[in-house]
Design an enzyme around this catalytic site. Structure first.
Site, PDB file in Angstrom:
ATOM      1  N   ASN A  13       0.863  -1.183   0.000  1.00 54.60           N
ATOM      2  CA  ASN A  13       0.000   0.000   0.000  1.00 54.60           C
ATOM      3  C   ASN A  13       0.900   1.234   0.000  1.00 54.60           C
ATOM      4  O   ASN A  13       1.494   1.558   1.017  1.00 54.60           O
ATOM      5  CB  ASN A  13      -0.892  -0.047   1.257  1.00 54.60           C
ATOM      6  CG  ASN A  13      -1.715   1.206   1.431  1.00 54.60           C
ATOM      7  OD1 ASN A  13      -1.827   2.026   0.517  1.00 54.60           O
ATOM      8  ND2 ASN A  13      -2.309   1.361   2.616  1.00 54.60           N
ATOM      9  N   TRP A  14       0.984   1.868  -1.155  1.00 53.73           N
ATOM     10  CA  TRP A  14       1.924   2.986  -1.284  1.00 53.73           C
ATOM     11  C   TRP A  14       1.387   4.278  -0.680  1.00 53.73           C
ATOM     12  O   TRP A  14       2.102   5.277  -0.610  1.00 53.73           O
ATOM     13  CB  TRP A  14       2.280   3.210  -2.758  1.00 53.73           C
ATOM     14  CG  TRP A  14       2.975   2.053  -3.417  1.00 53.73           C
ATOM     15  CD1 TRP A  14       3.305   0.845  -2.843  1.00 53.73           C
ATOM     16  CD2 TRP A  14       3.436   1.979  -4.769  1.00 53.73           C
ATOM     17  NE1 TRP A  14       3.932   0.033  -3.755  1.00 53.73           N
ATOM     18  CE2 TRP A  14       4.031   0.706  -4.945  1.00 53.73           C
ATOM     19  CE3 TRP A  14       3.397   2.855  -5.849  1.00 53.73           C
ATOM     20  CZ2 TRP A  14       4.579   0.302  -6.168  1.00 53.73           C
ATOM     21  CZ3 TRP A  14       3.950   2.461  -7.069  1.00 53.73           C
ATOM     22  CH2 TRP A  14       4.534   1.197  -7.213  1.00 53.73           C
ATOM     23  N   LYS A  15       0.106   4.300  -0.336  1.00 49.27           N
ATOM     24  CA  LYS A  15      -0.525   5.485   0.258  1.00 49.27           C
ATOM     25  C   LYS A  15      -0.298   6.721  -0.630  1.00 49.27           C
ATOM     26  O   LYS A  15      -0.287   6.593  -1.849  1.00 49.27           O
ATOM     27  CB  LYS A  15      -0.019   5.683   1.692  1.00 49.27           C
ATOM     28  CG  LYS A  15      -0.199   4.413   2.530  1.00 49.27           C
ATOM     29  CD  LYS A  15       0.053   4.612   3.997  1.00 49.27           C
ATOM     30  CE  LYS A  15      -0.120   3.293   4.720  1.00 49.27           C
ATOM     31  NZ  LYS A  15      -0.010   3.406   6.163  1.00 49.27           N
ATOM     32  N   HIS A  99      -9.394   1.265   4.830  1.00 44.94           N
ATOM     33  CA  HIS A  99      -8.132   1.423   5.555  1.00 44.94           C
ATOM     34  C   HIS A  99      -8.361   2.368   6.736  1.00 44.94           C
ATOM     35  O   HIS A  99      -9.147   3.312   6.648  1.00 44.94           O
ATOM     36  CB  HIS A  99      -7.059   1.982   4.617  1.00 44.94           C
ATOM     37  CG  HIS A  99      -5.707   1.962   5.220  1.00 44.94           C
ATOM     38  ND1 HIS A  99      -5.288   2.923   6.103  1.00 44.94           N
ATOM     39  CD2 HIS A  99      -4.688   1.082   5.111  1.00 44.94           C
ATOM     40  CE1 HIS A  99      -4.052   2.636   6.509  1.00 44.94           C
ATOM     41  NE2 HIS A  99      -3.673   1.514   5.915  1.00 44.94           N
ATOM     42  N   GLU A 101      -6.767   4.758   7.839  1.00 46.80           N
ATOM     43  CA  GLU A 101      -6.564   6.183   7.538  1.00 46.80           C
ATOM     44  C   GLU A 101      -7.804   6.775   6.876  1.00 46.80           C
ATOM     45  O   GLU A 101      -8.136   7.940   7.091  1.00 46.80           O
ATOM     46  CB  GLU A 101      -5.310   6.355   6.665  1.00 46.80           C
ATOM     47  CG  GLU A 101      -4.045   6.134   7.493  1.00 46.80           C
ATOM     48  CD  GLU A 101      -2.883   5.541   6.721  1.00 46.80           C
ATOM     49  OE1 GLU A 101      -2.885   5.555   5.483  1.00 46.80           O
ATOM     50  OE2 GLU A 101      -1.949   5.037   7.394  1.00 46.80           O
ATOM     51  N   GLU A 171      -5.318  -4.829  10.656  1.00 42.66           N
ATOM     52  CA  GLU A 171      -4.289  -3.823  10.862  1.00 42.66           C
ATOM     53  C   GLU A 171      -4.560  -3.068  12.158  1.00 42.66           C
ATOM     54  O   GLU A 171      -5.367  -2.115  12.171  1.00 42.66           O
ATOM     55  CB  GLU A 171      -4.286  -2.832   9.697  1.00 42.66           C
ATOM     56  CG  GLU A 171      -3.987  -3.470   8.363  1.00 42.66           C
ATOM     57  CD  GLU A 171      -3.408  -2.444   7.388  1.00 42.66           C
ATOM     58  OE1 GLU A 171      -2.281  -2.665   6.950  1.00 42.66           O
ATOM     59  OE2 GLU A 171      -4.068  -1.440   7.105  1.00 42.66           O
ATOM     60  N   GLY A 177       2.558   2.364  10.738  1.00 42.86           N
ATOM     61  CA  GLY A 177       3.517   3.447  10.580  1.00 42.86           C
ATOM     62  C   GLY A 177       4.218   3.869  11.858  1.00 42.86           C
ATOM     63  O   GLY A 177       4.869   4.903  11.907  1.00 42.86           O
ATOM     64  N   SER A 217       3.445  -1.990  10.288  1.00 41.40           N
ATOM     65  CA  SER A 217       4.899  -2.035  10.474  1.00 41.40           C
ATOM     66  C   SER A 217       5.523  -3.387  10.121  1.00 41.40           C
ATOM     67  O   SER A 217       6.466  -3.823  10.780  1.00 41.40           O
ATOM     68  CB  SER A 217       5.269  -1.622  11.903  1.00 41.40           C
ATOM     69  OG  SER A 217       4.872  -0.286  12.146  1.00 41.40           O
ATOM     70  N   GLY A 238       2.961  -1.152   4.257  1.00 40.80           N
ATOM     71  CA  GLY A 238       3.001   0.263   3.888  1.00 40.80           C
ATOM     72  C   GLY A 238       4.434   0.692   3.618  1.00 40.80           C
ATOM     73  O   GLY A 238       4.979   0.486   2.530  1.00 40.80           O
ATOM     74  N   GLY A 239       5.078   1.249   4.628  1.00 43.56           N
ATOM     75  CA  GLY A 239       6.421   1.829   4.480  1.00 43.56           C
ATOM     76  C   GLY A 239       7.420   0.924   3.760  1.00 43.56           C
ATOM     77  O   GLY A 239       8.135   1.374   2.856  1.00 43.56           O
TER      78      GLY A 239
HETATM   79  P1  PGA Z   1       2.947   0.366   7.593  1.00 41.63           P
HETATM   80  O1  PGA Z   1       1.481   0.559   6.942  1.00 41.63           O
HETATM   81  O2  PGA Z   1       3.492  -0.926   7.064  1.00 41.63           O
HETATM   82  O3  PGA Z   1       3.726   1.559   7.149  1.00 41.63           O
HETATM   83  O4  PGA Z   1       2.743   0.325   9.069  1.00 41.63           O
HETATM   84  C1  PGA Z   1       0.629  -0.534   6.780  1.00 41.63           C
HETATM   85  C2  PGA Z   1      -0.691  -0.077   6.223  1.00 41.63           C
HETATM   86  O5  PGA Z   1      -1.178   0.995   6.597  1.00 41.63           O
HETATM   87  O6  PGA Z   1      -1.289  -0.768   5.368  1.00 41.63           O
END
Ligand code: PGA
Length: 257
Positions: A13-15, A99, A101, A171, A177, A217, A238-239
């Protein structure tokens, strides 16, 4: 049912990251690194603007395309939204829905998640439905209640066949993050709880085939341990998905765990 019945899914997930040229560079590098990986479903979710260009890179490869959101209507006066037929048209096979967010900053609710999942399924797009508790909810002993609310609210009204096209991503919000990962035991406990919820609502043969990813994470340093849990069927990253090398390492760990 044996865990081996479920192919692990690793999704990046590149956000809100990567221009078109950066997306093409990342995908091109990733494609070479994972070219031989066949026992895992590999997905990238670039921003909307880069979907078409990334699709050109991955066409005929083992990498699949996802969007990070979808609107519940197919067309009409909904300024700024993108529909399931449009995502299908650009080459998406999956879409991330709900998600944390989006729940936190954009007012996503279980009801909108459910409507979006139905819209996606109607156009042969597989929803990755995200669920997860916040830190205060975990500390108040409300993790299971929150997860039950998100899961049952997200999948309400789905047929057996539709559920089989869905992926659930657990999640924990406090792990996204933050560098704080759930321990493998904490992840397994919730994944097992989710599997139980699915088993209450659907036949065991159906519930046992649904892929439940962990997210929050995930990094090469912790991926193997997390994914070796019996109900952890891959990762939503994500990251660590923003660099080809670290994402490819996690993809390779899905097979070995
Ligand atoms: P993260 O994000 O790996 O940076 O914690 C995961 C996500 O939000 O899907």
């Amino acid at each position: 049912m044996e865990r081996t019945m479920r192919t692990p899914i690793i999704a990046g997930n590149w956000k809100l990251n990567k221009t078109i040229s950066e997306s093409v560079a990342l995908t091109t590098a990733l494609k070479t690194l994972v070219v031989d990986e066949t026992d895992v479903e590999i997905i990238v979710a670039p921003p909307f603007t880069a979907l078409a260009a990334v699709n050109d890179v991955i066409v005929n490869s083992n990498i699949h395309l996802a969007a990070q959101d979808v609107y519940s209507e197919d067309s009409g006066a909904f300024t700024g939204e993108v529909s399931a037929p449009m995502l299908k048209d650009v080459g998406c096979g999956y879409v991330i829905i709900g998600h944390s967010e989006r729940r936190q900053y954009f007012g996503e609710t279980n009801e909108s998640v459910n409507q979006k999942a139905k819209a996606a399924l109607a156009h042969d797009l597989k929803p990755i439905i995200c669920v997860g508790e916040q830190l205060e909810e975990r500390e108040a002993g409300r993790t299971e209640a929150v997860i039950e609310d998100h899961v049952t609210g997200g999948i309400v009204g789905l047929s057996d066949t539709e559920l089989l096209s869905c992926v659930i991503a657990y999640e924990p919000v406090w792990a996204i993050g933050t560098g704080k990962t759930a321990t493998p035991d904490q992840a397994q406990e919730v994944h097992n709880f989710i599997r139980g919820l699915l088993t209450k609502a659907y036949a065991v043969e159906v519930a046992s085939q649904v892929c439940i990813q962990y997210g929050g994470s995930v990094k090469p340093e912790n991926a193997t341990e997390l994914m070796s849990q019996p109900d952890v069927d891959g990762a939503l990253v994500g990251g660590a998905s923003l660099e080809a090398e670290s994402f490819a390492q996690i993809v390779k760990m899905a097979i070995s765990s």
